[in-house]
Design an enzyme around this catalytic site. Structure first.
Site, short mmCIF file in Angstrom:
data_model
loop_
_atom_site.label_atom_id
_atom_site.label_comp_id
_atom_site.label_asym_id
_atom_site.label_seq_id
_atom_site.Cartn_x
_atom_site.Cartn_y
_atom_site.Cartn_z
N GLY A 185 -1.92 10.28 1.10
CA GLY A 185 -0.68 9.80 0.52
C GLY A 185 -0.68 8.29 0.37
O GLY A 185 -1.63 7.60 0.76
N GLY A 226 -0.28 5.21 1.58
CA GLY A 226 -0.14 4.64 2.90
C GLY A 226 0.31 3.20 2.91
O GLY A 226 0.71 2.67 3.94
N ARG A 227 0.22 2.54 1.76
CA ARG A 227 0.69 1.15 1.68
C ARG A 227 1.19 0.81 0.28
O ARG A 227 1.23 -0.35 -0.11
CB ARG A 227 -0.43 0.19 2.07
CG ARG A 227 -1.69 0.35 1.23
CD ARG A 227 -2.72 -0.67 1.59
NE ARG A 227 -3.97 -0.42 0.89
CZ ARG A 227 -4.98 -1.27 0.88
NH1 ARG A 227 -4.88 -2.41 1.51
NH2 ARG A 227 -6.09 -0.98 0.24
N LYS A 287 1.75 -2.50 -4.07
CA LYS A 287 0.64 -2.19 -3.17
C LYS A 287 0.62 -3.23 -2.05
O LYS A 287 0.50 -4.42 -2.31
CB LYS A 287 -0.68 -2.20 -3.93
CG LYS A 287 -1.87 -1.82 -3.07
CD LYS A 287 -3.14 -1.78 -3.90
CE LYS A 287 -4.35 -1.39 -3.07
NZ LYS A 287 -5.59 -1.33 -3.88
N ASP A 323 -1.50 -0.33 8.81
CA ASP A 323 -0.31 -1.17 8.92
C ASP A 323 0.48 -1.24 7.61
O ASP A 323 1.53 -1.85 7.54
CB ASP A 323 -0.66 -2.58 9.38
CG ASP A 323 -1.66 -3.29 8.47
OD1 ASP A 323 -1.83 -2.85 7.31
OD2 ASP A 323 -2.27 -4.27 8.91
N GLY A 324 -0.06 -0.61 6.56
CA GLY A 324 0.67 -0.57 5.29
C GLY A 324 0.58 -1.85 4.48
O GLY A 324 1.21 -1.95 3.43
N ARG A 364 1.32 -3.30 -9.40
CA ARG A 364 0.45 -2.72 -10.43
C ARG A 364 1.25 -1.79 -11.33
O ARG A 364 2.30 -1.26 -10.94
CB ARG A 364 -0.75 -2.03 -9.81
CG ARG A 364 -0.49 -1.00 -8.75
CD ARG A 364 -1.81 -0.52 -8.17
NE ARG A 364 -1.65 0.48 -7.15
CZ ARG A 364 -2.66 1.00 -6.47
NH1 ARG A 364 -3.90 0.62 -6.72
NH2 ARG A 364 -2.46 1.92 -5.54
N ASP A 380 -8.89 11.37 -4.17
CA ASP A 380 -7.56 10.76 -4.17
C ASP A 380 -7.54 9.41 -4.88
O ASP A 380 -6.48 8.81 -5.04
CB ASP A 380 -7.04 10.59 -2.74
CG ASP A 380 -7.97 9.78 -1.86
OD1 ASP A 380 -9.09 10.26 -1.61
OD2 ASP A 380 -7.60 8.67 -1.44
N ASP A 433 -7.19 2.13 -8.02
CA ASP A 433 -7.52 1.82 -6.63
C ASP A 433 -8.77 0.95 -6.52
O ASP A 433 -9.83 1.40 -6.08
CB ASP A 433 -7.68 3.10 -5.80
CG ASP A 433 -6.34 3.67 -5.41
OD1 ASP A 433 -5.31 2.99 -5.61
OD2 ASP A 433 -6.29 4.79 -4.89
#
Length: 518
Positions: free
Chosen positions: A109, A111-112, A131, A143-144, A194, A270, A280
């Protein structure tokens, strides 16, 4: 939506922008509901400041010139302003699963990353995502946060890829902060905004398949079809047609990557866009010296995502996507034959990857060599060039750019390319065969060179260029970030004033490493 074009109206325009993003439902994906996402505000970012800004992307979103100068801009796009948004309009993190380095990783998922909302301008609807905006329910042990170096790299590469003509997410801005973030060392935080038509990944489909949520799987597929490929609805099997679209766009993306020597580094399922976008940007890299087995990700100890393997990995990832969609295939078939027929149909569609990729790459390589007509022996000529390049670690970008200067009549223009090869005899042998092949072409040298320079960039985002910009940014000098972005927006132009950006990398560049730690 519309904004006031006057500088005096910037604050009003920014308020309008914030209200639009925070008006539920402001995003078609978010309307899918709570099974797909979790809403939460961004984590506070201390004393944020602007590091990089793409006026081109802002204009594409309908933002007025100069909007980045309003103090509220930084507060919005670092996520701080989202703390005041209503609960039903908060940013969201989406859930997905996936295969990481070939192994099923289960639930993953955002995560950040937080979806900020959606803007429509000139008939185009684009999603915005922050992001590095802090921890989410999917952060696992993270820690995101994103760090300054990786955010600058993604910002620059988004610009570079777009102007190379390669499908990609875009970047609106990078917001920095002196807030510390621990990685291998203590770094500083940053948030990258983004932009993309959609951030749906192969892993979204895998997630609902793995959890036997066929209702949610169908809703997600219907969303993508309705929004991005409505023509699929006219097919005998709309979901099989959706897979075919993913096969096509992914094959085309692999051609684009291979043709410019781009290595993604983390081609997990992912990290694969359902729309065939480059997404990504983590440990990516454009090759300097050509190495078919080049691994750009220091964390990829097995070399799974080496340059030469990228098309094969994309094909494997498409199999994972097909498995995720499998329960939807063949709805119009009798139940007794549906399962077998679904597998057979999916395999047939997946075979289209190789059928599309191979000839498309062949055509692209002919264009890179300035060959208008296909002839027997062209593949062998291209393969021999790569073999000589590999043996000599000849610079990928400069080799193809300098080949435009060769003449089909004599060796007078060979030097710029020839000097990139230690084994001059091997290069000369290949160049003589190339010259003989050019003799069969009708175009003169000048016309051919112009055509070659339209497909062979002079400027790419080399690691040492990004590193120089990052080091200056750490000292609060952001001028090199924008200067480099400006150069990368014209990758095929000569730009003699920026010739240094097209040179061979310095020796210290060999020590640079990029990894999954960002």
């Amino acid at each position: 939506m519309s904004f006031s074009p006057s500088i005096a109206g910037l604050s009003a325009a920014l308020t309008d922008l914030s209200n639009t993003l925070a008006t539920p439902p402001s995003n078609a994906f978010a309307r899918l509901g709570g099974s797909f996402l979790t809403r939460l505000p961004a984590a506070p970012l201390a004393a944020p400041y602007l590091v990089g800004f793409s006026a081109e992307t802002a204009a594409r979103l309908g933002m007025p010139e100069g909007i980045e100068r309003d103090p509220g801009f930084v507060e919005l796009f670092c996520g701080n302003a989202t703390r005041d948004w209503p609960a039903d309009a908060l940013p969201y993190a989406s859930v997905y699963s996936g295969h990481q380095f070939g192994v099923w990783a289960g639930q993953l998922g955002d995560g950040r990353a937080l979806g900020l909302g959606e803007l429509e301008h000139d008939g185009e609807r684009l999603e915005l995502q922050l992001k590095g905006a802090g921890r989410t329910p999917y952060s696992r042990m993270g820690d995101g946060r994103a760090v300054l170096r990786s955010s600058i790299r993604e910002y620059l590469c988004s610009e570079a890829m777009h102007h190379l003509g390669i499908p990609t997410t875009r970047a609106l801005c990078v917001i920095g902060s002196d807030q510390p973030v621990r990685r291998e060392t203590i770094e500083t935080a940053a948030v990258l905004t983004r932009v993309a038509p959609s951030f749906v990944r192969f892993g979204h489909f895998e997630h609902f398949y793995a959890n036997d949520r066929i209702d949610a799987l169908r809703a997600l597929a219907d969303h993508v079809i309705e929004r991005f490929c409505p023509h699929c609805k006219e097919a005998d099997d709309p979901y099989l047609a959706l897979l075919a679209e993913a096969v096509r766009s992914t094959a085309d993306l692999m051609v684009d990557w291979q043709a410019v020597g781009f290595c993604h580094g983390v081609m997990n399922t992912d990290n694969m866009s359902i729309l065939g976008l480059t997404i990504d940007y983590g440990p990516f890299g454009f090759m300097d010296g050509f190495d078919a087995g080049h691994i750009c990700n220091h964390s990829d100890t097995q070399g799974r995502y080496a340059y030469r393997l990228q098309p094969q990995i994309a094909y494997w990832n498409l199999f994972c996507l097909a498995q995720g969609l499998l329960p939807l295939f063949g709805a119009r078939h009798d139940e007794s034959v549906r399962a077998d027929k679904a597998v057979e149909d999916a395999q047939h569609v997946l075979a289209g990857f190789r059928e599309r990729f191979a000839p498309a790459l062949e055509n692209r390589m002919r264009a890179k060599l300035g060959l208008e007509q296909a002839r027997d022996g062209d593949d062998a000529l291209v393969n021999r060039l790569f073999e000589v390049m590999h043996a000599n670690r000849a610079d990928f970008t400069l080799t193809f750019r300098n080949l435009a200067r060769l003449s089909k009549h004599d060796a007078s223009g060979d030097a710029p390319a020839r000097d990139l090869f230690l084994d001059r005899v091997a290069f000369d042998a290949w160049a003589n065969d190339y010259r003989a092949r050019l003799a069969a072409e009708s175009r003169d040298d000048t016309t051919r060179a112009i055509a070659m320079n339209r497909v062979n960039p002079k400027f790419v985002l080399r690691n040492h260029l990004a590193e120089t910009a990052i080091q200056r940014a750490k000292e609060k000098d952001f001028s090199e970030v924008e200067r480099l972005a400006t150069v990368l927006r014209r990758p095929f132009d000569e730009q003699p004033e920026h010739a240094s950006y097209a040179g061979l990398p310095p020796d210290w560049a060999n020590s640079l490493e990029v990894s999954c730690s960002s």
